[in-house]
Write a protein that holds these residues in place. Structure first.
Motif, PDB file in Angstrom:
ATOM      1  N   TYR A 161       0.900  -1.079  -0.047  1.00 33.23           N
ATOM      2  CA  TYR A 161       0.086  -0.129  -0.002  1.00 33.23           C
ATOM      3  C   TYR A 161       1.017   1.142   0.217  1.00 33.23           C
ATOM      4  O   TYR A 161       1.826   1.316   0.807  1.00 33.23           O
ATOM      5  N   TRP A 162       0.567   2.242  -0.760  1.00 29.99           N
ATOM      6  CA  TRP A 162       1.429   3.454  -0.770  1.00 29.99           C
ATOM      7  C   TRP A 162       0.399   4.425  -1.495  1.00 29.99           C
ATOM      8  O   TRP A 162      -0.427   4.332  -2.192  1.00 29.99           O
ATOM      9  N   ASN A 163       1.076   5.698  -1.060  1.00 25.12           N
ATOM     10  CA  ASN A 163       0.509   6.752  -1.715  1.00 25.12           C
ATOM     11  C   ASN A 163       1.435   7.928  -1.807  1.00 25.12           C
ATOM     12  O   ASN A 163       2.628   8.102  -1.272  1.00 25.12           O
ATOM     13  N   SER A 164       0.890   8.845  -2.970  1.00 27.97           N
ATOM     14  CA  SER A 164       1.920   9.915  -3.437  1.00 27.97           C
ATOM     15  C   SER A 164       2.047  10.935  -2.146  1.00 27.97           C
ATOM     16  O   SER A 164       1.546  10.819  -1.170  1.00 27.97           O
ATOM     17  N   THR A 187      10.407   2.043  -0.480  1.00 30.88           N
ATOM     18  CA  THR A 187      11.308   1.573   0.627  1.00 30.88           C
ATOM     19  C   THR A 187      10.836   2.353   1.620  1.00 30.88           C
ATOM     20  O   THR A 187      10.651   3.695   1.642  1.00 30.88           O
ATOM     21  N   ILE A 188      10.846   1.879   2.892  1.00 26.91           N
ATOM     22  CA  ILE A 188      10.599   2.467   4.154  1.00 26.91           C
ATOM     23  C   ILE A 188      12.128   2.824   4.761  1.00 26.91           C
ATOM     24  O   ILE A 188      12.328   3.878   5.394  1.00 26.91           O
ATOM     25  N   ASP A 189      13.039   1.861   4.776  1.00 24.99           N
ATOM     26  CA  ASP A 189      14.150   2.111   5.521  1.00 24.99           C
ATOM     27  C   ASP A 189      15.343   2.484   4.590  1.00 24.99           C
ATOM     28  O   ASP A 189      16.401   2.435   4.956  1.00 24.99           O
ATOM     29  N   GLY A 190      15.246   2.730   3.191  1.00 22.23           N
ATOM     30  CA  GLY A 190      16.100   3.021   2.316  1.00 22.23           C
ATOM     31  C   GLY A 190      16.955   1.860   1.798  1.00 22.23           C
ATOM     32  O   GLY A 190      17.988   2.089   1.063  1.00 22.23           O
ATOM     33  N   VAL A 191      16.676   0.912   2.274  1.00 30.96           N
ATOM     34  CA  VAL A 191      17.481  -0.703   1.916  1.00 30.96           C
ATOM     35  C   VAL A 191      16.586  -1.674   1.138  1.00 30.96           C
ATOM     36  O   VAL A 191      16.976  -2.172   0.207  1.00 30.96           O
ATOM     37  N   ASN A 192      15.493  -1.997   2.033  1.00 32.74           N
ATOM     38  CA  ASN A 192      14.648  -3.016   1.616  1.00 32.74           C
ATOM     39  C   ASN A 192      13.464  -2.690   0.578  1.00 32.74           C
ATOM     40  O   ASN A 192      12.813  -1.824   1.176  1.00 32.74           O
ATOM     41  N   LYS A 193      13.370  -3.391  -0.552  1.00 35.76           N
ATOM     42  CA  LYS A 193      12.323  -2.638  -1.478  1.00 35.76           C
ATOM     43  C   LYS A 193      11.013  -3.136  -1.006  1.00 35.76           C
ATOM     44  O   LYS A 193      10.961  -4.424  -0.711  1.00 35.76           O
ATOM     45  N   LEU A 194      10.115  -2.596  -1.135  1.00 34.45           N
ATOM     46  CA  LEU A 194       8.715  -3.151  -0.616  1.00 34.45           C
ATOM     47  C   LEU A 194       8.045  -4.158  -1.804  1.00 34.45           C
ATOM     48  O   LEU A 194       7.735  -5.012  -1.656  1.00 34.45           O
ATOM     49  N   VAL A 195       8.256  -3.598  -3.178  1.00 35.02           N
ATOM     50  CA  VAL A 195       7.753  -4.189  -4.320  1.00 35.02           C
ATOM     51  C   VAL A 195       9.041  -5.000  -4.750  1.00 35.02           C
ATOM     52  O   VAL A 195       9.753  -4.694  -5.507  1.00 35.02           O
ATOM     53  N   ASN A 196       9.183  -6.354  -4.138  1.00 33.45           N
ATOM     54  CA  ASN A 196      10.601  -7.197  -4.611  1.00 33.45           C
ATOM     55  C   ASN A 196      10.052  -8.423  -5.473  1.00 33.45           C
ATOM     56  O   ASN A 196      11.038  -9.131  -5.427  1.00 33.45           O
ATOM     57  N   ARG A 197       8.815  -8.505  -5.906  1.00 30.71           N
ATOM     58  CA  ARG A 197       8.619  -9.327  -6.620  1.00 30.71           C
ATOM     59  C   ARG A 197       7.710  -8.955  -7.973  1.00 30.71           C
ATOM     60  O   ARG A 197       7.264  -7.821  -7.938  1.00 30.71           O
ATOM     61  N   PRO A 198       7.263  -9.615  -8.795  1.00 28.96           N
ATOM     62  CA  PRO A 198       6.587  -9.389  -9.883  1.00 28.96           C
ATOM     63  C   PRO A 198       5.077  -8.873  -9.581  1.00 28.96           C
ATOM     64  O   PRO A 198       4.690  -9.382  -8.602  1.00 28.96           O
TER      65      PRO A 198
END
Ligand SMILES: [Zn+2]
Length: 422
Positions: free
Chosen positions: A140-143, A163-174
């Motif tokens: 879930y994300w908003n501009s 990303t929330i922490d600058g490291v782990n990508k939230l969308v990391n799958r297709p």
């Protein structure tokens, strides 16, 4: 994250040969995969990929919307809430069925009339998305949330940058499918939306920018010779009151123009480097509207770098109105193909950053075919805070970049190649 103007009195004049290779900056094709993205057509049925409402071809969300103000064409939508607990808007589902992770830009134009936030609300007028991954997980994300009264301005984000922490990508799958929702939530007033867009990209190459915030004189004396040996062009974020002040801690206009003349990029880092979120509207606008100072030195700046990385929707709107094509704050991450130019992310170098960490970021850019903006401040043997890099480590990092084979481009070339356009 904070960053500060640094002080240095280092004077090491070294001249080297420059070998400049300017890569072709070519933006990827933008194909809008939304249906009726400009709200011009009415009555496109759901089964034909429309939005479902016979009057306007959109699905209603919450309290819905009416046809109203428009940015281009003849129609846009108005979403009105009478209290700060309501939700209203429109939505459309996009089926992607990705088999590999591909970045998707989601954005559009928003206009506000007296939008008042609820306590602690973080939606306001924004474009919200529910991103369903191929394993059923939902991101879930908003501009950036917009409040107040403002004319049309551009908002958006890229799924691969989240990303929330600058490291782990939230969308990391297709991505399986995405619900895209222009909305006004937990805020009163009227939000208008028009000319929404969703673009999917297939990235094909990584790139790297070497940036220096604040225009310290050590960039000219210590960083430039090392970069010249590698044939690298950097980009300067200049505080426009500093070069003409006679303060030896900062580069002079002559030095800045020399670097610009040899292919370096120059961006505006405001007039005086104050926290823009703490200023009156008049002072904030004065800090941002300084492109004329650069023009007076025959320098063209099209990117704005916020001091201390501090910003809000009012500041972003002002930078857009001032004619900047891009805004960079101090948020950590890489920039996927199709990045929103108002949210370019960086990899900030502190006095504790190791060359191994830099190598990790470069490998991430290679793996994602993304663009990373490596951001330095002073290049000095020691400093009184974390925003400096020793000449030895700087030289080591430049050698690492050279060995990586990733092309080094200026900041504006990065925006032109990896950023979406309106
Ligand atoms: Zn700064």
């Amino acid at each position: 994250m904070k960053e500060q103007i640094m002080r240095s009195a280092a004077v090491i004049a070294v001249l080297g040969l420059i070998l400049t290779v300017i890569p072709e900056a070519k933006a990827a094709e933008q194909v809008n995969i939304l249906v009726n993205s400009g709200f011009e057509e009415a009555g496109v049925p759901v089964e034909q990929g429309g939005w479902g409402d016979p009057a306007s071809a959109w699905h209603l969300f919450g309290g819905g919307y009416t046809r109203g103000a428009y940015h281009a064409g003849q129609y846009g939508i108005d979403i009105t809430n009478n209290d700060t607990v309501s939700l209203a808007g429109a939505y459309q589902r996009i089926d992607l069925g990705q088999t590999q992770v591909k970045p998707v830009f989601i954005g559009g134009f928003v206009k506000g009339d007296n939008i008042v936030n609820s306590a602690g609300g973080y939606f306001g007028a924004s474009i919200y998305a529910e991103i369903h991954l191929d394993n059923g997980r939902i991101v879930y994300w908003n501009s950036l949330a917009n409040y107040g009264t403002f004319d049309w301005h551009w908002i958006g984000f890229n799924t691969a940058a989240l990303t929330i922490d600058g490291v782990n990508k939230l969308v990391n799958r297709p991505i399986s499918h995405i619900y895209i929702v222009p909305l006004l939530a937990y805020a009163s007033g009227t939000a208008s939306f028009d000319d929404l867009a969703a673009y999917e990209f297939t990235p094909d190459h990584p790139a790297l920018t070497i940036m220096f915030d604040d225009g310290a004189s050590s960039v000219y004396t210590a960083a430039k010779p090392v970069m010249e040996r590698h044939g690298f062009r950097g980009t300067l974020a200049i505080v426009s009151d500093a070069p003409g002040s006679g303060d030896a801690d900062f580069m002079s206009w002559e030095e800045i123009k020399e670097l610009s003349g040899s292919g370096w990029g120059v961006a505006s880092h405001s007039r005086t480097h104050r926290d823009l979120t703490t200023l009156s509207q008049t002072d904030m606008l004065s800090e941002i509207n300084n492109r004329d100072v650069f023009a007076g030195q025959d320098l063209t700046v099209t990117s704005f770098i916020t001091p201390f990385g501090a910003y809000n929707s009012n500041i972003m709107n002002a930078a857009e109105k001032a004619g900047y094509a891009s805004v960079r704050n101090y948020e950590q991450g890489d920039n996927p193909q199709g990045s929103f130019p108002g949210e370019i992310k960086i990899r900030g170098i502190l006095d504790t950053t190791t060359t191994a960490e830099l190598a990790g970021w470069i490998n991430e850019a290679k793996a994602n075919n993304s663009w990373i903006v490596i951001t330095f401040h002073e290049i000095v043997p020691s400093g009184d805070d974390a925003y400096h890099t020793t000449p030895e480590i700087f030289a080591d990092m430049m050698a690492e970049i050279a060995a990586s084979g990733v092309s080094v481009i200026t900041y504006d070339e990065g925006v032109a190649t990896y950023g979406v356009t309106k």
